[in-house]
Design an enzyme around this catalytic site. Structure first.
Site, PDB file in Angstrom:
ATOM      1  N   SER A 173       8.900  12.522 -13.014  1.00 39.09           N
ATOM      2  CA  SER A 173       8.962  13.764 -13.442  1.00 39.09           C
ATOM      3  C   SER A 173       9.076  14.839 -12.337  1.00 39.09           C
ATOM      4  CB  SER A 173       7.527  14.438 -14.450  1.00 39.09           C
ATOM      5  OG  SER A 173       6.203  14.893 -13.908  1.00 39.09           O
ATOM      6  N   HIS A 402      -6.179   5.614  -4.486  1.00 38.90           N
ATOM      7  CA  HIS A 402      -8.044   6.538  -5.099  1.00 38.90           C
ATOM      8  C   HIS A 402      -7.823   6.172  -6.286  1.00 38.90           C
ATOM      9  CE1 HIS A 402      -5.207  10.000  -6.304  1.00 38.90           C
ATOM     10  NE2 HIS A 402      -4.729   8.836  -6.016  1.00 38.90           N
ATOM     11  N   ARG A 403      -6.911   6.197  -7.850  1.00 39.61           N
ATOM     12  CA  ARG A 403      -7.266   5.826  -8.539  1.00 39.61           C
ATOM     13  C   ARG A 403      -7.942   4.712  -8.874  1.00 39.61           C
ATOM     14  NH1 ARG A 403      -7.260  10.822 -10.513  1.00 39.61           N
ATOM     15  NH2 ARG A 403      -5.352  11.552  -9.420  1.00 39.61           N
TER      16      ARG A 403
END
Ligand code: DC
Length: 675
Positions: A173, A402-403
């Site tokens: 998106s 990071h996640r």
């Protein structure tokens, strides 16, 4: 922030308390660019300070924006929709998709001479659909490497704004967001964007539209297919903007409240900085967490979470879910880890976009969940997680994502009580540099489950250097207990007290309330920096004198125990292993010959510019050894279960390696690199 190669999380037991989260990455990078494109000054409050926002700020500075930061406020002096002329500019975008895509679009429509590149992973993340859309407009963009991917060169456009611009919506998106933010710069007439393919991650487009409106651009929308930027649109700074806390970051703490046992006396985990009415799409994670059994309450700018209701005194498990996660692509990773705690297999659907994020998140998630003992089925756009029948102590590979690091930390609540190793924990800096500190501020482990490494030994054996370096490598806290005795002695001297038995109670009374503060390498007594004053030979001798006084020793006990905090502690002194932390899993007794120790101390003092005489140093340290070893309370001696390390012939690196090997040998992860 942790800078270690890995961070071992001990088994965590409960969670409770309040945490304030950093600003949203998506909002931060959008408002930064919008402020830069507007005229005048925009004041941004609570902007996220992380790798990805730094990338954007550096780029804006390079483009000629004014940027000043003071505390939690950042002031941007915008460009007013025009780029100052200048030579070719190379902009480095790191791995920040939220900087790369919109900047590409804005620079391409404004025109100039730019090169945009990033880290190697950025050069694998697609941008071809955006470039295609911009080329329809007449923008001049070339691929400098692989077609369809960064790095890119941008030149001067010959804009043709007549026809609607087509852009694919089914890969990222961010392509549509990038066009929506760039086109108001050239909206001499109505500009129409048509989305082809099913638009994914719609909530991120809502953030974009919402923020565009704050900056004076009212986009007309027909469903999710057609967006019109009205003729004459022009960016206007709103003056000031408050950035909400990051809803994706909130997901870890919502999950924490849902899956961890509550800390006695605490109602749950409270998150400050974002509420359920957030404009961020990932806030809908709350609905998914509720489906899994979380109890969530929220108000303006806060969320409170606790786990499923307790039935008949037994805490219920989380409920398995089967969910289309297209609307919460980032936060859905947290659901995958929550699924480990569910009462059956959970399926996360419509997550194909995971494959083109910081890493291929479907593959990465599946591989790491399996390491913990889960059975995982993986498809092109879904993931099914069967909770582990038997949990395994795992080293979690984080793929510079990071996640991955943040959500897998939640595995430390496993019911098997196993530790979890997070590799490369510093990758959280992309969006949440202090994530682990925030986690440890609301997660608890029983004190005896928090690992402690004790390094005891005589003066000048190199304990301090060894212990502080070990703490640094492991991401643990560091206790220099000798410093407490040194501070106590200095404080007593400054109060005019003799350091003898007659003044024992007076010294102990002061020691109980010592106004000390550690700040990095510095130590303060009240407001005075005493870092140097406590390091002299005289201060060491004074410390040895007060340390024979039993009441002084017990006055300092609680203070020392207080250093045992998550995720672990390395403590050095004389009685760490024998008295203060007798249950510590690793105790090292570090020593070296008196001659070697005197020699080292001599070099140390001379290098700091203190006068020193080798023979008298040796005599002094032998005298201190004798006093420290012969006192009646907590004498210096190896604990029965201590491992002896004579470092007379070892350098610092060798000593550290030896102790790290001992420590690794006690971990359940097994030896060798991650497989
Ligand atoms: O480690 P150091 O040189 O900073 O210690 C100074 C003195 O403090 C040492 O001679 C004895 C005392 N001490 C102690 O009694 N117990 C400890 N755990 C640490 C230090």
């Amino acid at each position: 922030m942790f800078t270690t190669e890995y961070l071992d999380l001990p088994p965590l037991a409960s969670a409770g308390g309040s945490v304030t989260l950093p600003g949203s990455k998506s909002i931060s990078n959008r408002v930064l660019l919008l402020s830069a494109l507007s005229g005048g000054t925009t004041t941004l409050h609570d902007l996220l300070d992380s790798d990805d926002t730094r990338v954007m700020l550096d780029a804006l500075r390079a483009l000629g924006c004014g940027v000043t930061t003071q505390g939690t406020t950042t002031v941007i002096v915008g460009l007013g929709g025009e780029l100052p002329a200048g030579p070719a500019r190379r902009l480095f975008m790191g791995n920040a998709g939220t900087a790369m895509r919109p900047l590409t679009a804005a620079l391409a429509v404004l025109g100039g001479d730019f090169e945009l590149s990033g880290v190697p992973r950025m050069h694998e993340r697609p941008i071809g659909d955006l470039v295609d859309a911009l080329r329809q407009l007449g923008c001049a963009i070339d691929y400098l490497g692989q077609p369809g991917f960064p790095p890119l060169r941008i030149g001067r456009p010959r804009l043709a704004l007549g026809a609607p611009i087509q852009v694919r919506g089914d890969v990222s998106s961010q392509f549509l967001t990038a066009l929506l933010m760039a086109l108001p710069l050239v909206a001499a007439r109505d500009l129409v964007i048509e989305v082809t393919g099913e638009l994914i991650s719609k909530p991120y487009i809502e953030i974009t539209l919402n923020l565009l409106a704050r900056f004076g651009i009212e986009v007309r929308r027909d469903g999710w297919q057609r967006f019109t930027i009205p003729a004459g649109s022009r960016y206007r700074s709103p003056g000031a903007i408050h950035v909400e806390a990051d809803a994706s970051s909130a997901s870890y703490f919502i999950a924490l409240g849902a899956l961890a046992a509550p800390t006695p006396g605490q109602p749950g985990v409270r998150i400050e900085g974002v509420g359920a009415d957030s404009i961020q799409g990932d806030i809908r994670f709350i609905d998914a967490a509720r489906q899994m059994g979380a109890q969530v309450r929220s108000g303006a700018n806060w969320i409170e979470v606790s786990g499923p209701a307790v039935a008949a005194g037994v805490p219920a498990r989380l409920r398995a879910i089967d969910l289309d996660c297209n609307h919460i692509p980032d936060a859905a990773m947290t659901l995958a880890v929550m699924a480990l705690y569910a009462d059956g297999p959970s399926t996360l659907r419509n997550i194909a976009s995971w494959r083109v994020k910081e890493t291929d998140r479907i593959a990465a998630m599946a591989a790491e969940l399996r390491r913990l003992g889960a059975q995982v089925d993986e498809g092109a756009d879904f993931l099914r997680v069967h909770p582990p029948v038997r949990w395994a102590a795992a080293r979690i590979h984080t793929y510079d994502d990071h996640r991955m690091a943040m959500c897998f930390a939640l595995a430390a609540f496993n019911p098997a009580g196993l530790p979890v190793r997070i590799e490369d924990p510093k990758c959280v800096a992309k969006t949440f540099p202090d994530y682990f500190e925030a986690l440890f501020s609301v997660a608890q482990a029983p004190s005896d489950a928090i690992p402690v490494i004790c390094i005891d030994g005589p003066t000048a054996s190199g304990k301090g250097t060894l212990a502080s370096e070990l703490a640094h490598r492991l991401g643990y806290h560091y206790l220099d207990s000798g410093a407490l005795y040194r501070l106590t002695a200095l404080d007593a001297r400054r109060a005019g007290l003799e350091l003898d038995t007659a003044h024992e109670e007076a010294i102990a009374a002061r020691a109980r309330v010592l106004p000390l503060r550690f700040a990095g390498d510095k130590v303060f007594l009240a407001a005075v920096d005493v870092s140097e004053a406590i390091r002299t030979e005289a201060a060491g001798m004074d410390a040895s004198r007060v340390s024979v006084l039993p009441r002084v020793r017990s006055a300092l006990t609680a203070l020392q125990l207080g250093f045992r905090r998550l995720p672990g502690l390395v403590a050095d002194g004389r009685d760490m292993g024998t008295v203060i932390f007798p249950g510590a899993p690793l105790k090292v007794y570090l020593t070296a010959s008196a001659a070697r120790r005197a020699e080292r101390r001599y070099k140390q003092l001379i290098s700091k510019g203190f006068p020193a005489i080798l023979d008298s140093l040796r005599a002094d340290l032998e005298m201190r050894d004798a006093r420290d070893s012969s006192r009646s309370v907590a004498p210096l001696k190896p604990a029965e279960d201590a491992l002896l390390l004579d470092n007379s012939d070892l350098n610092i690196a060798q000593s550290i390696d030896r102790v790290l090997q001992w420590w690794q040998g006690k971990q359940p992860f097994g030896a060798g690199p991650s497989g």
